[in-house]
Design a protein around this motif. Structure first.
Motif, PDB file in Angstrom:
ATOM      1  N   TYR A 185     -14.498   9.436  28.444  1.00 22.22           N
ATOM      2  CA  TYR A 185     -14.885  10.418  29.454  1.00 22.22           C
ATOM      3  C   TYR A 185     -14.342  11.825  29.199  1.00 22.22           C
ATOM      4  CZ  TYR A 185     -16.554  12.187  33.863  1.00 22.22           C
ATOM      5  OH  TYR A 185     -17.217  12.917  34.818  1.00 22.22           O
ATOM      6  N   PRO A 186     -13.114  11.999  28.706  1.00 20.39           N
ATOM      7  CA  PRO A 186     -12.658  13.372  28.430  1.00 20.39           C
ATOM      8  C   PRO A 186     -13.565  14.107  27.445  1.00 20.39           C
ATOM      9  CG  PRO A 186     -10.798  11.874  28.447  1.00 20.39           C
ATOM     10  CD  PRO A 186     -12.040  11.016  28.515  1.00 20.39           C
ATOM     11  N   TRP A 187     -14.087  13.420  26.433  1.00 18.00           N
ATOM     12  CA  TRP A 187     -14.980  14.047  25.465  1.00 18.00           C
ATOM     13  C   TRP A 187     -16.363  14.288  26.066  1.00 18.00           C
ATOM     14  CZ3 TRP A 187     -11.165  10.644  24.307  1.00 18.00           C
ATOM     15  CH2 TRP A 187     -10.180  11.122  23.449  1.00 18.00           C
ATOM     16  N   TYR A 190     -18.564  15.203  19.273  1.00 17.59           N
ATOM     17  CA  TYR A 190     -17.267  14.532  19.283  1.00 17.59           C
ATOM     18  C   TYR A 190     -17.516  13.071  18.956  1.00 17.59           C
ATOM     19  CZ  TYR A 190     -15.073  18.491  21.691  1.00 17.59           C
ATOM     20  OH  TYR A 190     -14.584  19.720  22.014  1.00 17.59           O
ATOM     21  N   TYR A 191     -16.485  12.393  18.500  1.00 16.29           N
ATOM     22  CA  TYR A 191     -16.566  10.948  18.259  1.00 16.29           C
ATOM     23  C   TYR A 191     -15.521  10.265  19.120  1.00 16.29           C
ATOM     24  CZ  TYR A 191     -19.313  12.340  14.220  1.00 16.29           C
ATOM     25  OH  TYR A 191     -20.278  12.885  13.418  1.00 16.29           O
ATOM     26  N   GLY A 192     -15.829   9.078  19.585  1.00 11.10           N
ATOM     27  CA  GLY A 192     -14.891   8.324  20.397  1.00 11.10           C
ATOM     28  C   GLY A 192     -14.952   6.845  20.054  1.00 11.10           C
ATOM     29  N   LYS A 237     -17.909   2.365  18.527  1.00 13.16           N
ATOM     30  CA  LYS A 237     -17.718   3.774  18.163  1.00 13.16           C
ATOM     31  C   LYS A 237     -18.884   4.578  18.725  1.00 13.16           C
ATOM     32  CE  LYS A 237     -15.141   2.658  14.051  1.00 13.16           C
ATOM     33  NZ  LYS A 237     -15.034   2.762  12.595  1.00 13.16           N
ATOM     34  N   PHE A 238     -18.576   5.784  19.188  1.00 12.75           N
ATOM     35  CA  PHE A 238     -19.552   6.628  19.861  1.00 12.75           C
ATOM     36  C   PHE A 238     -19.656   8.002  19.213  1.00 12.75           C
ATOM     37  CE2 PHE A 238     -17.648   3.813  22.978  1.00 12.75           C
ATOM     38  CZ  PHE A 238     -18.751   3.272  23.618  1.00 12.75           C
ATOM     39  N   ARG A 239     -20.841   8.588  19.326  1.00 13.20           N
ATOM     40  CA  ARG A 239     -21.089   9.992  18.980  1.00 13.20           C
ATOM     41  C   ARG A 239     -21.505  10.662  20.289  1.00 13.20           C
ATOM     42  NH1 ARG A 239     -25.310  13.540  17.441  1.00 13.20           N
ATOM     43  NH2 ARG A 239     -24.651  14.958  15.802  1.00 13.20           N
ATOM     44  N   ILE A 240     -20.808  11.725  20.677  1.00  5.18           N
ATOM     45  CA  ILE A 240     -21.033  12.382  21.968  1.00  5.18           C
ATOM     46  C   ILE A 240     -21.495  13.812  21.692  1.00  5.18           C
ATOM     47  CG2 ILE A 240     -19.952  13.043  24.147  1.00  5.18           C
ATOM     48  CD1 ILE A 240     -17.745  10.846  23.223  1.00  5.18           C
TER      49      ILE A 240
END
Length: 96
Positions: free
Chosen positions: A55-57, A79-81, A89-92
């Motif tokens: 959530y911060p990203w 950003y990645y998380g 793994k996420f791409r934001i």
């Protein structure tokens, strides 16, 4: 009374699952956020534990913050998380 959360910053954020070993959020799934709301018609399943962790990203993306200190990838504009379990793994990114 106004809703400041919806009035400021990019209105669309895309969260893509880039790799997953979790059935709750399979690889290739996408989560579309319109302001502070999830667009359920355009989104896949959501794991709240993972969402809370990244959530911060999501917030800095919503408000157009591109901070190198937060590992912003300027070349890919995202950003990645990673979820707390380490299995997703996420791409934001912003959808301007």
């Amino acid at each position: 009374m106004t809703n400041d959360c919806q009035a400021k910053g990019p209105s669309l954020v895309k969260v893509e699952v880039t790799a997953s070993e979790c059935d709750a959020m399979p690889s290739g799934d996408v989560l579309i956020l319109e302001g502070p709301s999830i667009n359920y018609e355009k989104s896949g399943p959501v794991c709240l534990t993972a969402l809370n962790a990244i959530y911060p990203w999501i917030m800095v993306t919503r408000f157009g913050v591109e901070a190198e200190a937060l590992d912003y990838d300027a070349e890919n504009k995202c950003y990645y998380g990673v979820c707390p379990c380490g299995t997703v793994k996420f791409r934001i990114s912003s959808m301007k």
